[in-house]
Design a protein around this motif. Sequence first.
Motif, PDB file in Angstrom:
ATOM      1  N   TRP A 116       0.817  -1.205   0.000  1.00  7.86           N
ATOM      2  CA  TRP A 116       0.000   0.000   0.000  1.00  7.86           C
ATOM      3  C   TRP A 116       0.852   1.257   0.000  1.00  7.86           C
ATOM      4  O   TRP A 116       0.389   2.319  -0.444  1.00  7.86           O
ATOM      5  CB  TRP A 116      -0.981  -0.028   1.167  1.00  7.86           C
ATOM      6  N   GLU A 117       2.088   1.172   0.460  1.00  7.78           N
ATOM      7  CA  GLU A 117       2.986   2.323   0.328  1.00  7.78           C
ATOM      8  C   GLU A 117       3.182   2.689  -1.141  1.00  7.78           C
ATOM      9  O   GLU A 117       3.276   3.866  -1.495  1.00  7.78           O
ATOM     10  CB  GLU A 117       4.350   2.019   0.961  1.00  7.78           C
ATOM     11  N   SER A 118       3.282   1.684  -1.991  1.00  6.71           N
ATOM     12  CA  SER A 118       3.517   1.951  -3.407  1.00  6.71           C
ATOM     13  C   SER A 118       2.304   2.577  -4.079  1.00  6.71           C
ATOM     14  O   SER A 118       2.411   3.137  -5.168  1.00  6.71           O
ATOM     15  CB  SER A 118       3.892   0.654  -4.142  1.00  6.71           C
ATOM     16  N   ILE A 119       1.154   2.487  -3.417  1.00  6.45           N
ATOM     17  CA  ILE A 119      -0.080   3.045  -3.975  1.00  6.45           C
ATOM     18  C   ILE A 119      -0.415   4.386  -3.329  1.00  6.45           C
ATOM     19  O   ILE A 119      -0.710   5.365  -4.017  1.00  6.45           O
ATOM     20  CB  ILE A 119      -1.253   2.064  -3.779  1.00  6.45           C
ATOM     21  N   LEU A 120      -0.361   4.431  -1.993  1.00  6.47           N
ATOM     22  CA  LEU A 120      -0.835   5.599  -1.258  1.00  6.47           C
ATOM     23  C   LEU A 120       0.268   6.528  -0.779  1.00  6.47           C
ATOM     24  O   LEU A 120       0.027   7.705  -0.549  1.00  6.47           O
ATOM     25  CB  LEU A 120      -1.652   5.147  -0.034  1.00  6.47           C
ATOM     26  N   GLY A 121       1.478   5.994  -0.604  1.00  8.39           N
ATOM     27  CA  GLY A 121       2.539   6.760   0.028  1.00  8.39           C
ATOM     28  C   GLY A 121       2.848   6.204   1.403  1.00  8.39           C
ATOM     29  O   GLY A 121       2.139   5.344   1.928  1.00  8.39           O
ATOM     30  N   ARG A 122       3.934   6.723   1.979  1.00  9.60           N
ATOM     31  CA  ARG A 122       4.438   6.149   3.230  1.00  9.60           C
ATOM     32  C   ARG A 122       3.453   6.217   4.389  1.00  9.60           C
ATOM     33  O   ARG A 122       2.998   5.195   4.908  1.00  9.60           O
ATOM     34  CB  ARG A 122       5.749   6.837   3.618  1.00  9.60           C
ATOM     35  N   TRP A 123       3.124   7.434   4.845  1.00 10.57           N
ATOM     36  CA  TRP A 123       2.331   7.544   6.066  1.00 10.57           C
ATOM     37  C   TRP A 123       0.888   7.074   5.908  1.00 10.57           C
ATOM     38  O   TRP A 123       0.332   6.472   6.835  1.00 10.57           O
ATOM     39  CB  TRP A 123       2.404   8.962   6.623  1.00 10.57           C
ATOM     40  N   PRO A 124       0.233   7.291   4.781  1.00 12.54           N
ATOM     41  CA  PRO A 124      -1.095   6.685   4.635  1.00 12.54           C
ATOM     42  C   PRO A 124      -1.065   5.169   4.772  1.00 12.54           C
ATOM     43  O   PRO A 124      -1.955   4.574   5.397  1.00 12.54           O
ATOM     44  CB  PRO A 124      -1.518   7.113   3.226  1.00 12.54           C
ATOM     45  N   ALA A 125      -0.046   4.522   4.196  1.00  8.20           N
ATOM     46  CA  ALA A 125       0.051   3.064   4.302  1.00  8.20           C
ATOM     47  C   ALA A 125       0.362   2.633   5.719  1.00  8.20           C
ATOM     48  O   ALA A 125      -0.144   1.610   6.202  1.00  8.20           O
ATOM     49  CB  ALA A 125       1.115   2.544   3.342  1.00  8.20           C
ATOM     50  N   ILE A 126       1.200   3.394   6.420  1.00 14.86           N
ATOM     51  CA  ILE A 126       1.499   3.076   7.821  1.00 14.86           C
ATOM     52  C   ILE A 126       0.231   3.142   8.655  1.00 14.86           C
ATOM     53  O   ILE A 126      -0.056   2.255   9.471  1.00 14.86           O
ATOM     54  CB  ILE A 126       2.572   4.035   8.373  1.00 14.86           C
ATOM     55  N   VAL A 127      -0.549   4.195   8.454  1.00 13.00           N
ATOM     56  CA  VAL A 127      -1.797   4.348   9.212  1.00 13.00           C
ATOM     57  C   VAL A 127      -2.777   3.235   8.862  1.00 13.00           C
ATOM     58  O   VAL A 127      -3.413   2.645   9.750  1.00 13.00           O
ATOM     59  CB  VAL A 127      -2.416   5.733   8.936  1.00 13.00           C
ATOM     60  N   LEU A 128      -2.912   2.917   7.582  1.00 16.35           N
ATOM     61  CA  LEU A 128      -3.830   1.864   7.158  1.00 16.35           C
ATOM     62  C   LEU A 128      -3.447   0.525   7.775  1.00 16.35           C
ATOM     63  O   LEU A 128      -4.300  -0.180   8.347  1.00 16.35           O
ATOM     64  CB  LEU A 128      -3.818   1.757   5.630  1.00 16.35           C
ATOM     65  N   ALA A 129      -2.168   0.139   7.678  1.00 12.57           N
ATOM     66  CA  ALA A 129      -1.724  -1.135   8.229  1.00 12.57           C
ATOM     67  C   ALA A 129      -1.853  -1.153   9.755  1.00 12.57           C
ATOM     68  O   ALA A 129      -2.215  -2.181  10.344  1.00 12.57           O
ATOM     69  CB  ALA A 129      -0.278  -1.414   7.812  1.00 12.57           C
ATOM     70  N   SER A 130      -1.572  -0.021  10.391  1.00 18.68           N
ATOM     71  CA  SER A 130      -1.658   0.048  11.856  1.00 18.68           C
ATOM     72  C   SER A 130      -3.085  -0.159  12.336  1.00 18.68           C
ATOM     73  O   SER A 130      -3.319  -0.870  13.322  1.00 18.68           O
ATOM     74  CB  SER A 130      -1.135   1.402  12.349  1.00 18.68           C
ATOM     75  N   LEU A 131      -4.035   0.458  11.655  1.00 17.58           N
ATOM     76  CA  LEU A 131      -5.436   0.308  12.067  1.00 17.58           C
ATOM     77  C   LEU A 131      -5.944  -1.099  11.773  1.00 17.58           C
ATOM     78  O   LEU A 131      -6.714  -1.668  12.561  1.00 17.58           O
ATOM     79  CB  LEU A 131      -6.301   1.356  11.374  1.00 17.58           C
ATOM     80  N   CYS A 132      -5.518  -1.687  10.654  1.00 18.02           N
ATOM     81  CA  CYS A 132      -5.895  -3.081  10.376  1.00 18.02           C
ATOM     82  C   CYS A 132      -5.350  -4.004  11.458  1.00 18.02           C
ATOM     83  O   CYS A 132      -6.030  -4.935  11.902  1.00 18.02           O
ATOM     84  CB  CYS A 132      -5.357  -3.506   9.010  1.00 18.02           C
ATOM     85  N   TRP A 133      -4.107  -3.760  11.858  1.00 17.50           N
ATOM     86  CA  TRP A 133      -3.496  -4.570  12.922  1.00 17.50           C
ATOM     87  C   TRP A 133      -4.212  -4.346  14.247  1.00 17.50           C
ATOM     88  O   TRP A 133      -4.436  -5.284  15.018  1.00 17.50           O
ATOM     89  CB  TRP A 133      -2.019  -4.200  13.049  1.00 17.50           C
ATOM     90  N   ALA A 134      -4.589  -3.106  14.519  1.00 16.74           N
ATOM     91  CA  ALA A 134      -5.239  -2.795  15.787  1.00 16.74           C
ATOM     92  C   ALA A 134      -6.623  -3.430  15.897  1.00 16.74           C
ATOM     93  O   ALA A 134      -6.978  -4.008  16.929  1.00 16.74           O
ATOM     94  CB  ALA A 134      -5.340  -1.280  15.957  1.00 16.74           C
ATOM     95  N   VAL A 135      -7.394  -3.362  14.815  1.00 19.37           N
ATOM     96  CA  VAL A 135      -8.808  -3.736  14.898  1.00 19.37           C
ATOM     97  C   VAL A 135      -9.004  -5.201  15.263  1.00 19.37           C
ATOM     98  O   VAL A 135      -9.944  -5.542  15.992  1.00 19.37           O
ATOM     99  CB  VAL A 135      -9.514  -3.398  13.562  1.00 19.37           C
ATOM    100  N   TRP A 136      -8.122  -6.093  14.812  1.00 24.18           N
ATOM    101  CA  TRP A 136      -8.371  -7.499  15.122  1.00 24.18           C
ATOM    102  C   TRP A 136      -8.254  -7.776  16.614  1.00 24.18           C
ATOM    103  O   TRP A 136      -8.801  -8.777  17.112  1.00 24.18           O
ATOM    104  CB  TRP A 136      -7.452  -8.417  14.317  1.00 24.18           C
ATOM    105  N   HIS A 137      -7.576  -6.894  17.369  1.00 26.55           N
ATOM    106  CA  HIS A 137      -7.433  -7.112  18.811  1.00 26.55           C
ATOM    107  C   HIS A 137      -8.766  -6.985  19.552  1.00 26.55           C
ATOM    108  O   HIS A 137      -8.867  -7.415  20.707  1.00 26.55           O
ATOM    109  CB  HIS A 137      -6.411  -6.133  19.395  1.00 26.55           C
TER     110      HIS A 137
END
Length: 284
Positions: free
Chosen positions: A207-228
């Motif tokens: 997703w970094e290659s699509i959205l850029g660095r920080w948007p992808a970091i935020v997206l992956a972080s929230l995906c990781w967070a939500v399953w908890h």
Amino acid sequence: MLVEAGPGRRPGAGRIVLLLGGILIVGAALWLVATGQSGIRYTADHDGTVPMWTGWVPALVGIVAVRLVPPAASPPWPGRVAPYREAVPLLLAAVAFAAALPLLDGEPWYTLLKVMLLLGVPVLVFRLSRPTWPPSPAPGGAAYRYGPALPVAVWFVLSYATPLARPVSDYGRTVDTAVLVGTLVVAFLVNALLEEVFYRRWLQTRWESILGRWPAIVLASLCWAVWHVGIQGIGRLGDDLASVAVNQGVTGLFLGYLWSRYRRMWPLLVVHGAVNAVPILLGL
């Protein structure tokens, strides 16, 4: 590393994802404060809570430390098309895992679902797409090899050697040595290793290659967070989502930035492994 605009790049979408993700995290924190729920669960083993900001300080100071240590020179991304055929299925697998987990009745279904979606789906996707990217970072000097040690050390000291430290666990005193070692090894493989490879190395990178660095970091972080929510939730979905957003979501920003700047797995595994193991080891 900044991803330049080009075929398949979506900088506008990236700005939207970054804005919405920031609103979600900040809004979650404000909601928890307003409703008197600023104490968050920090383990699935019991209902104990800690102030939500105790995890913010190590993560945010760690991000600053990452910024101060120069990374290795980053290789260019492929210039033809962004990897939607990999990024989209991986994102769907992350969403499916978070959505299905609360419906399961504990082990062994939790681990089976996790392995199936976070390992089985990527293996199938990569086999079908035969990816030739992302490239490995160009060989670097000492900053590349040892630079991540500074932010990891800063995070570790703040997390476990200051008043910000979360309570230790007595689990290690309730089981024999063989069970304890087995538990720590399995937890490292299924949690730290599998999660960091999936959420950061595979999902975030694409997703970094699509959205850029920080948007992808935020997206992956929230995906990781939500399953908890599936293991730490108390049954009130809105409150549970807010809690994991300000807990794992913020820690995920640190982990994601570590990966994006250095493209090295060992710092992620040290941090994630410590989150799971250090409270148990300190409680022996």
